[in-house]
Motif scaffolding. Structure first.
Motif, PDB file in Angstrom:
ATOM      1  N   GLY A 288       7.372  -2.819  -6.026  1.00  8.35           N
ATOM      2  CA  GLY A 288       8.576  -2.363  -5.333  1.00  8.35           C
ATOM      3  C   GLY A 288       8.465  -0.921  -4.884  1.00  8.35           C
ATOM      4  N   VAL A 289       7.884  -0.080  -5.747  1.00 14.44           N
ATOM      5  CA  VAL A 289       7.735   1.330  -5.403  1.00 14.44           C
ATOM      6  C   VAL A 289       6.789   1.500  -4.220  1.00 14.44           C
ATOM      7  CG1 VAL A 289       6.878   3.559  -6.230  1.00 14.44           C
ATOM      8  CG2 VAL A 289       8.294   2.137  -7.718  1.00 14.44           C
ATOM      9  N   GLU A 290       5.679   0.757  -4.229  1.00 14.61           N
ATOM     10  CA  GLU A 290       4.739   0.854  -3.113  1.00 14.61           C
ATOM     11  C   GLU A 290       5.386   0.379  -1.811  1.00 14.61           C
ATOM     12  OE1 GLU A 290       2.068   2.325  -2.818  1.00 14.61           O
ATOM     13  OE2 GLU A 290       1.106   2.502  -4.763  1.00 14.61           O
ATOM     14  N   ALA A 291       6.191  -0.682  -1.898  1.00 17.55           N
ATOM     15  CA  ALA A 291       6.882  -1.172  -0.702  1.00 17.55           C
ATOM     16  C   ALA A 291       7.860  -0.125  -0.176  1.00 17.55           C
ATOM     17  CB  ALA A 291       7.618  -2.476  -1.014  1.00 17.55           C
ATOM     18  N   VAL A 292       8.618   0.496  -1.076  1.00 13.54           N
ATOM     19  CA  VAL A 292       9.563   1.541  -0.674  1.00 13.54           C
ATOM     20  C   VAL A 292       8.823   2.732  -0.077  1.00 13.54           C
ATOM     21  CG1 VAL A 292      11.233   3.227  -1.539  1.00 13.54           C
ATOM     22  CG2 VAL A 292      11.357   0.851  -2.308  1.00 13.54           C
ATOM     23  N   CYS A 293       7.703   3.110  -0.702  1.00 12.75           N
ATOM     24  CA  CYS A 293       6.909   4.238  -0.194  1.00 12.75           C
ATOM     25  C   CYS A 293       6.464   3.989   1.239  1.00 12.75           C
ATOM     26  CB  CYS A 293       5.670   4.449  -1.072  1.00 12.75           C
ATOM     27  SG  CYS A 293       5.988   5.332  -2.598  1.00 12.75           S
ATOM     28  N   THR A 294       5.970   2.776   1.482  1.00 11.21           N
ATOM     29  CA  THR A 294       5.495   2.458   2.826  1.00 11.21           C
ATOM     30  C   THR A 294       6.626   2.508   3.839  1.00 11.21           C
ATOM     31  OG1 THR A 294       3.803   1.026   1.857  1.00 11.21           O
ATOM     32  CG2 THR A 294       4.250   0.759   4.197  1.00 11.21           C
ATOM     33  N   LEU A 295       7.782   1.953   3.471  1.00  7.24           N
ATOM     34  CA  LEU A 295       8.917   1.948   4.389  1.00  7.24           C
ATOM     35  C   LEU A 295       9.444   3.353   4.643  1.00  7.24           C
ATOM     36  CD1 LEU A 295      10.864  -1.192   3.089  1.00  7.24           C
ATOM     37  CD2 LEU A 295       9.528  -0.992   5.200  1.00  7.24           C
ATOM     38  N   VAL A 296       9.573   4.148   3.581  1.00 11.77           N
ATOM     39  CA  VAL A 296      10.072   5.514   3.738  1.00 11.77           C
ATOM     40  C   VAL A 296       9.083   6.352   4.548  1.00 11.77           C
ATOM     41  CG1 VAL A 296      10.649   7.649   2.515  1.00 11.77           C
ATOM     42  CG2 VAL A 296      11.476   5.457   1.653  1.00 11.77           C
ATOM     43  N   GLY A 345       9.081  10.806  -7.484  1.00 12.72           N
ATOM     44  CA  GLY A 345       8.121  11.829  -7.084  1.00 12.72           C
ATOM     45  C   GLY A 345       7.017  11.264  -6.212  1.00 12.72           C
ATOM     46  N   TYR A 346       6.572  10.052  -6.554  1.00 15.33           N
ATOM     47  CA  TYR A 346       5.522   9.423  -5.757  1.00 15.33           C
ATOM     48  C   TYR A 346       6.024   9.058  -4.360  1.00 15.33           C
ATOM     49  CZ  TYR A 346       1.872   6.138  -4.356  1.00 15.33           C
ATOM     50  OH  TYR A 346       0.868   5.483  -3.670  1.00 15.33           O
ATOM     51  N   VAL A 347       7.239   8.553  -4.272  1.00 16.35           N
ATOM     52  CA  VAL A 347       7.823   8.229  -2.963  1.00 16.35           C
ATOM     53  C   VAL A 347       7.903   9.483  -2.096  1.00 16.35           C
ATOM     54  CG1 VAL A 347       9.907   7.445  -1.771  1.00 16.35           C
ATOM     55  CG2 VAL A 347       9.122   6.230  -3.815  1.00 16.35           C
ATOM     56  N   LEU A 348       8.371  10.582  -2.688  1.00 18.77           N
ATOM     57  CA  LEU A 348       8.476  11.845  -1.950  1.00 18.77           C
ATOM     58  C   LEU A 348       7.100  12.340  -1.514  1.00 18.77           C
ATOM     59  CD1 LEU A 348      10.355  14.135  -1.003  1.00 18.77           C
ATOM     60  CD2 LEU A 348      10.043  15.206  -3.243  1.00 18.77           C
ATOM     61  N   PHE A 349       6.134  12.242  -2.411  1.00 21.43           N
ATOM     62  CA  PHE A 349       4.778  12.708  -2.107  1.00 21.43           C
ATOM     63  C   PHE A 349       4.163  11.895  -0.969  1.00 21.43           C
ATOM     64  CE2 PHE A 349       0.209  11.991  -2.817  1.00 21.43           C
ATOM     65  CZ  PHE A 349      -0.270  13.278  -2.641  1.00 21.43           C
ATOM     66  N   LYS A 350       4.245  10.568  -1.066  1.00 22.08           N
ATOM     67  CA  LYS A 350       3.610   9.723  -0.060  1.00 22.08           C
ATOM     68  C   LYS A 350       4.311   9.848   1.285  1.00 22.08           C
ATOM     69  CE  LYS A 350       1.562   5.149   0.481  1.00 22.08           C
ATOM     70  NZ  LYS A 350       1.289   3.841  -0.177  1.00 22.08           N
ATOM     71  N   ALA A 351       5.646   9.968   1.277  1.00 21.44           N
ATOM     72  CA  ALA A 351       6.388  10.107   2.535  1.00 21.44           C
ATOM     73  C   ALA A 351       6.016  11.408   3.243  1.00 21.44           C
ATOM     74  CB  ALA A 351       7.885  10.058   2.268  1.00 21.44           C
ATOM     75  N   SER A 352       5.889  12.501   2.491  1.00 19.65           N
ATOM     76  CA  SER A 352       5.540  13.779   3.115  1.00 19.65           C
ATOM     77  C   SER A 352       4.127  13.731   3.694  1.00 19.65           C
ATOM     78  CB  SER A 352       5.661  14.925   2.101  1.00 19.65           C
ATOM     79  OG  SER A 352       4.744  14.773   1.028  1.00 19.65           O
ATOM     80  N   TYR A 353       3.209  13.064   2.991  1.00 19.66           N
ATOM     81  CA  TYR A 353       1.852  12.948   3.512  1.00 19.66           C
ATOM     82  C   TYR A 353       1.814  12.103   4.782  1.00 19.66           C
ATOM     83  CZ  TYR A 353      -3.000  11.518   4.027  1.00 19.66           C
ATOM     84  OH  TYR A 353      -4.240  11.252   4.546  1.00 19.66           O
ATOM     85  N   MET A 354       2.491  10.954   4.784  1.00 19.10           N
ATOM     86  CA  MET A 354       2.488  10.086   5.959  1.00 19.10           C
ATOM     87  C   MET A 354       3.139  10.774   7.153  1.00 19.10           C
ATOM     88  SD  MET A 354       3.214   6.307   4.323  1.00 19.10           S
ATOM     89  CE  MET A 354       2.952   5.462   5.886  1.00 19.10           C
TER      90      MET A 354
END
Length: 453
Positions: A288-296, A345-354
């Protein structure tokens, strides 16, 4: 008229096939649960996974990247795409039906084949479609990959949380998905020529000649490719064109530095989650977290495509600011004892990188021909991987420091802090310099196109 219609429609089939392949190759429900699967059913300790197994992938990837890049162009893409599909099938056969540490070691080398052949997938589109369709085709490929990854991550979370499906059966389902990608890869067209290694007659096909007469991009291509004789001369000419611009060098430097840090965090974040909340003690939500990260991340990247910014003035400052956000997110993951804060934190990190990698990709591509961009992509990736290998060898490998996962993330946060500081200072200098301000920002260079996402 018929020739014009043929050129217009000739890009649809290869783009559709590559999109279909990209969807199934990235639809891997088992991937968000790899670490719980290794430390759980496979009964491998967290220390062995962290300090022994995962570094093998990094070293193997570095060793394979350059030869694979050259083979990709020489063999004209399709064989390498088929190889990637076969390696994915082998990967999940090993995960599903073997248990020994030796098999898991071979798995890491095999996965390096998967990642090193990604360059064939990303570059093949530029030899299969006319230049006027590069931007749309690139956007469709990126969308197919993101959709496949999101679908796979969501499916795995639903299977784990609602159906109670075992991780073994999720790996078997993933094996079925990547087997479809292998089948689809057989239908990928074979380009008539590579970027540097031409076809048998060295002249390319008729469509290429016709397109070169009608597109302004062909002028850049001819100027670049005709400066040298043979493959080495063509590559040298492309390198001079690619890195002759200070702006390209700057954006490429951030690409390499940030991607090295991002890949380290991405590779080891499941171990951090397992440290904060052991997967055996409660339900896990990695999928779920990976899916949210990708969408965000996709939403952030899409959003920046609709913001008019003079990136030549403010781009470096944005790199510094959002890299600092990423650094803060990594520190947050390192010091929290809450799995939900760690997830956030991971969602924020991955979104900023993307967000930043989307801006960087466009800024580099806007200053280059697509052929030079493909070469630049390969070189930037190699530099990032070389740097990541150094970090792995010093920080992670059991023969060196062999740091625990929390200390590793403190190192990664410090690394991102250093990157953000350098680009923030450089960005302040650029923004305050009167020579950097364009009189009239143009959409081509200062606005990120949403079609490229």
């Amino acid at each position: 008229m018929n020739l014009r219609k043929l050129r217009s429609s000739s890009w649809i089939y290869p783009t559709a096939i590559l999109c279909l392949y990209g969807f199934f190759a990235n639809c891997r429900p088992a991937e968000p649960f790899l670490t719980p699967y290794l430390v759980g059913p496979k009964n491998i300790s967290e220390e062995v996974v962290t300090n022994y197994l995962f570094p093998i992938w990094t070293y193997s990837y570095l060793a394979l990247l350059c030869p694979v890049f050259l083979l990709t162009d020489f063999l004209r893409y399709k064989p390498l795409i088929v190889l990637q599909g076969a390696a994915l099938v082998t990967n999940y056969c090993l995960l599903s039906f073997t248990d020994s540490l030796a098999a898991m070691t071979a798995l890491q080398v095999n996965y390096a084949v998967v990642t090193s052949t990604e360059v064939a997938y990303f570059s093949s589109i530029y030899s299969l479609v006319p230049p006027e369709h590069y931007q749309r085709a690139t956007g469709y490929l990126r969308a197919a990959m993101l959709t496949g990854y999101t679908f796979g991550a969501t499916l795995s979370q639903l299977l784990v949380s609602l159906a109670g499906t075992s991780l073994f059966h999720i790996n078997v389902i993933t094996l079925g998905m990547v087997s479809i990608s292998l089948l689809v890869s057989m239908f990928v067209p074979m380009p008539q020529r590579g970027m540097f290694f031409k076809g048998a007659n060295g002249k390319g096909d008729g469509r290429e000649k016709e397109v070169e007469k009608q597109t302004s991009r062909s002028k850049v291509e001819k100027r670049g490719w005709c400066q040298g004789n043979g493959v080495v001369g063509q590559m040298w000419a492309a390198l001079k064109e690619a890195y002759g611009s200070g702006r390209v060098v700057c954006w490429s430097l951030w690409w390499a530095l940030a991607t090295a840090g991002y890949t380290q965090v991405f590779n080891y974040v499941q171990l951090m989650w397992d440290h904060v909340e052991p997967s055996s003690s409660a339900a896990i939500y990695n999928g779920g977290v990976e899916a949210v990260c990708t969408l965000v991340g996709a939403a952030a990247a899409f959003g920046v495509g609709h913001v008019r910014v003079a990136w030549g003035v403010w781009g470096e400052l944005c790199l510094g600011v959002f890299s600092a956000v990423g650094a803060g997110a990594v520190f947050l993951m390192a010091f929290t004892s809450s799995i939900w804060v760690c997830y956030a934190g991971y969602v924020l990190f991955k979104a900023s990188y993307m967000l930043l990698i989307t801006i960087t990709t466009f800024q580099i591509a806007a200053n280059l021909s697509m052929e030079c961009f493909a070469l630049t992509f390969g070189i930037n990736t190699f530099i990032a991987l070389a740097l990541q290998t150094v970090i792995t060898a010093i920080v992670v490998d059991e023969s060196a420091l062999g740091l625990d996962i929390v200390t590793q993330f403190i190192v990664y946060g410090s690394y991102y802090t250093a990157v953000s500081t350098v680009f923030f200072i450089k960005g302040l200098y650029t923004a305050c310099s009167p020579h950097s301000r364009p009189s009239h920002p143009t959409p081509h260079t200062d606005v990120v196109s949403s079609q490229r996402l």
